[in-house]
Design a protein around this motif. Structure first.
Motif, short mmCIF file in Angstrom:
data_model
loop_
_atom_site.label_atom_id
_atom_site.label_comp_id
_atom_site.label_asym_id
_atom_site.label_seq_id
_atom_site.Cartn_x
_atom_site.Cartn_y
_atom_site.Cartn_z
N HIS A 78 0.52 -3.41 22.83
CA HIS A 78 0.79 -3.92 21.48
C HIS A 78 1.48 -2.85 20.63
O HIS A 78 1.03 -1.70 20.55
N ALA A 79 2.59 -3.22 19.97
CA ALA A 79 3.31 -2.34 19.05
C ALA A 79 3.14 -2.89 17.64
O ALA A 79 3.32 -4.10 17.40
N LEU A 80 2.79 -2.02 16.69
CA LEU A 80 2.48 -2.45 15.33
C LEU A 80 3.31 -1.66 14.32
O LEU A 80 3.56 -0.46 14.49
N GLN A 81 3.71 -2.33 13.25
CA GLN A 81 4.38 -1.65 12.14
C GLN A 81 4.04 -2.37 10.85
O GLN A 81 4.05 -3.60 10.78
N ALA A 82 3.74 -1.60 9.80
CA ALA A 82 3.44 -2.16 8.49
C ALA A 82 3.98 -1.21 7.42
O ALA A 82 3.75 0.00 7.49
N ASN A 83 4.72 -1.75 6.45
CA ASN A 83 5.28 -0.96 5.36
C ASN A 83 5.11 -1.68 4.03
O ASN A 83 5.18 -2.92 3.98
N TYR A 84 4.89 -0.92 2.99
CA TYR A 84 4.81 -1.48 1.64
C TYR A 84 5.55 -0.56 0.68
O TYR A 84 5.42 0.68 0.77
N ARG A 85 6.33 -1.14 -0.22
CA ARG A 85 7.10 -0.38 -1.21
C ARG A 85 6.90 -1.00 -2.59
O ARG A 85 6.96 -2.24 -2.73
N TYR A 86 6.68 -0.15 -3.57
CA TYR A 86 6.50 -0.60 -4.96
C TYR A 86 7.56 0.09 -5.82
O TYR A 86 7.69 1.32 -5.79
N GLU A 87 8.34 -0.70 -6.57
CA GLU A 87 9.40 -0.18 -7.43
C GLU A 87 9.18 -0.64 -8.86
O GLU A 87 8.77 -1.78 -9.09
N ASP A 88 9.52 0.22 -9.79
CA ASP A 88 9.38 -0.10 -11.21
C ASP A 88 10.69 0.26 -11.91
O ASP A 88 11.05 1.44 -12.01
N TYR A 89 11.41 -0.76 -12.37
CA TYR A 89 12.68 -0.59 -13.07
C TYR A 89 12.45 -0.71 -14.57
O TYR A 89 11.75 -1.64 -15.02
N SER A 90 13.07 0.17 -15.34
CA SER A 90 12.91 0.11 -16.79
C SER A 90 13.56 -1.13 -17.39
O SER A 90 13.17 -1.56 -18.47
N ASP A 91 14.54 -1.72 -16.68
CA ASP A 91 15.22 -2.90 -17.22
C ASP A 91 14.92 -4.19 -16.46
O ASP A 91 15.26 -5.27 -16.93
N PHE A 92 14.28 -4.12 -15.28
CA PHE A 92 14.00 -5.34 -14.53
C PHE A 92 12.54 -5.45 -14.08
O PHE A 92 12.21 -6.33 -13.29
N GLY A 93 11.68 -4.58 -14.56
CA GLY A 93 10.28 -4.70 -14.26
C GLY A 93 9.90 -4.16 -12.90
O GLY A 93 10.69 -3.51 -12.21
N ALA A 94 8.67 -4.43 -12.49
CA ALA A 94 8.10 -3.90 -11.25
C ALA A 94 8.05 -4.97 -10.17
O ALA A 94 7.90 -6.16 -10.47
N GLU A 95 8.14 -4.53 -8.92
CA GLU A 95 8.11 -5.47 -7.79
C GLU A 95 7.59 -4.74 -6.56
O GLU A 95 7.90 -3.57 -6.33
N GLY A 96 6.78 -5.44 -5.75
CA GLY A 96 6.30 -4.92 -4.49
C GLY A 96 6.91 -5.67 -3.32
O GLY A 96 7.05 -6.90 -3.38
N THR A 97 7.31 -4.98 -2.28
CA THR A 97 7.87 -5.60 -1.08
C THR A 97 7.14 -5.05 0.15
O THR A 97 6.54 -3.98 0.10
N TYR A 98 7.21 -5.81 1.26
CA TYR A 98 6.48 -5.39 2.45
C TYR A 98 7.24 -5.77 3.72
O TYR A 98 8.16 -6.60 3.69
N TYR A 99 6.83 -5.16 4.83
CA TYR A 99 7.32 -5.52 6.16
C TYR A 99 6.15 -5.45 7.12
O TYR A 99 5.41 -4.45 7.14
N LEU A 100 5.96 -6.52 7.92
CA LEU A 100 4.93 -6.56 8.95
C LEU A 100 5.59 -6.93 10.27
O LEU A 100 6.26 -7.97 10.36
N GLY A 101 5.41 -6.09 11.29
CA GLY A 101 6.02 -6.35 12.58
C GLY A 101 5.02 -6.18 13.71
O GLY A 101 4.14 -5.31 13.66
N LYS A 133 21.31 2.91 -19.74
CA LYS A 133 20.42 3.81 -19.03
C LYS A 133 19.42 3.00 -18.20
O LYS A 133 19.05 1.89 -18.56
N ARG A 134 18.95 3.62 -17.10
CA ARG A 134 17.95 2.99 -16.25
C ARG A 134 17.08 4.07 -15.63
O ARG A 134 17.57 5.08 -15.15
N GLU A 135 15.77 3.84 -15.66
CA GLU A 135 14.80 4.71 -15.00
C GLU A 135 14.11 3.91 -13.90
O GLU A 135 13.66 2.78 -14.14
N VAL A 136 14.03 4.49 -12.71
CA VAL A 136 13.40 3.81 -11.58
C VAL A 136 12.41 4.77 -10.93
O VAL A 136 12.72 5.93 -10.67
N SER A 137 11.21 4.27 -10.70
CA SER A 137 10.22 5.02 -9.94
C SER A 137 9.75 4.15 -8.78
O SER A 137 9.64 2.92 -8.91
N ALA A 138 9.50 4.77 -7.63
CA ALA A 138 9.14 4.01 -6.44
C ALA A 138 8.16 4.81 -5.59
O ALA A 138 8.18 6.04 -5.58
#
Length: 284
Positions: free
Chosen positions: A196-219, A179-184
């Motif tokens: 000027h064109a700008l873009q910024a994104n951030y994502r946070y994921e939490d896996y019950s079997d692999f822990g939590a991780e944050g990722t980002y994109y800056l353009g 089993k696996r539970e994921v919240s994001a």
């Protein structure tokens, strides 16, 4: 072969399609490199059916449903502990059911709520006899939002909950059920300030079997002239192994999550319908 039909009936839109693909293929593993591999052609065929429909209830509300199903037959080679006459085959059934509701509760804000279930059922045989079985089920609840602050500026936010289960005949320890539970959660911004064109994104994921991780994109993009644009960006990514990656019958149960970082620099020329772009990127 692919056929499809779609159209509108009043406030209802729909589409229906069917497909079939068949190839004789070639040996999946070169017998010269692996003498125990079966030298016969390893073919592949599948057929699929999909349907989607949506209905606009009012100017502010729309609902929809989508259904997809496909079945595939695959020949492959496994030269470990095998003889050249062994025939490995796999039968895989994929299905998806999705329903969604899109609303504009206020004019600048667009919201979409999606509920979905996906099922992946696979049976493998060796010389026509049962070899292995797995069934993965994924249930998702997704809430996407976009807030248009002004014409050139928009904010986005999303939340996702995912439940996955795997029932496998191979050995995941003493319990074949995994089993696996994921919240994001994610937030983002896209906009323009003059040239000027700008873009910024951030994502946070939490896996019950692999822990939590944050990722980002800056353009960032800058219009040098009406035709030339310079752009630069940096982004990170996180990928947890799938259940198939971890299945001892097909992968490695000791696999860890993958992380990457990408830097990119590009220049683009565009005029009318013509566009030329050169990009240099580095990914670790």
């Amino acid at each position: 072969l692919h056929v499809g039909y779609g159209g509108e009936l009043g406030d209802t839109r729909f589409s229906l399609s069917a497909s079939r693909f068949d190839t004789r293929g070639f040996s999946a593993i070169d017998p010269a490199a692996a003498p125990l591999a079966n030298p016969d052609p390893d073919g592949y065929r599948n057929h699929g059916l999909s349907f989607s429909a949506s209905r606009r209830l009012t100017r502010a509300h729309e609902i929809g449903v989508a259904v997809f199903g496909t079945e595939a037959w695959i020949d492959y080679d496994r030269p470990v502990f095998a003889v050249p006459s062994d025939e490995h085959r796999s039968n895989q059934e994929l299905s998806m059911l999705q329903g969604w509701w899109e609303a504009r509760l206020v004019e600048p804000w667009k919201s979409r709520l999606t509920v979905a279930q996906n099922v992946d059922h696979r049976i493998d045989t060796l010389n026509g006899a049962f070899s292995n079985r797995s069934r993965t089920r994924t249930r998702q609840l997704i809430w996407d939002n976009e807030l248009r602050i002004s014409a050139p500026h928009a904010l986005t936010a999303g939340f996702e909950g995912r439940n996955q289960t795997l029932d496998s005949a191979s050995s995941f320890g003493a319990d074949p059920l995994r089993k696996r539970e994921v919240s994001a959660a994610r937030v983002g911004y896209v906009g323009r300030l003059g040239d000027h064109a700008l873009q910024a994104n951030y994502r946070y994921e939490d896996y019950s079997d692999f822990g939590a991780e944050g990722t980002y994109y800056l353009g960032y993009g800058y219009d040098l002239t009406g035709a030339w644009r310079l752009s630069v960006s940096q982004g990170t990514a996180f990928r947890a192994p799938t259940f198939l990656d971890l299945d001892p019958a097909f992968g490695n149960p000791s696999l860890q999550a993958e992380r990457s970082k990408t830097n990119e620099l590009g220049i683009q020329w565009a005029s009318g319908t013509h566009r030329l772009r050169v990009t240099v990127f580095d990914t670790e």
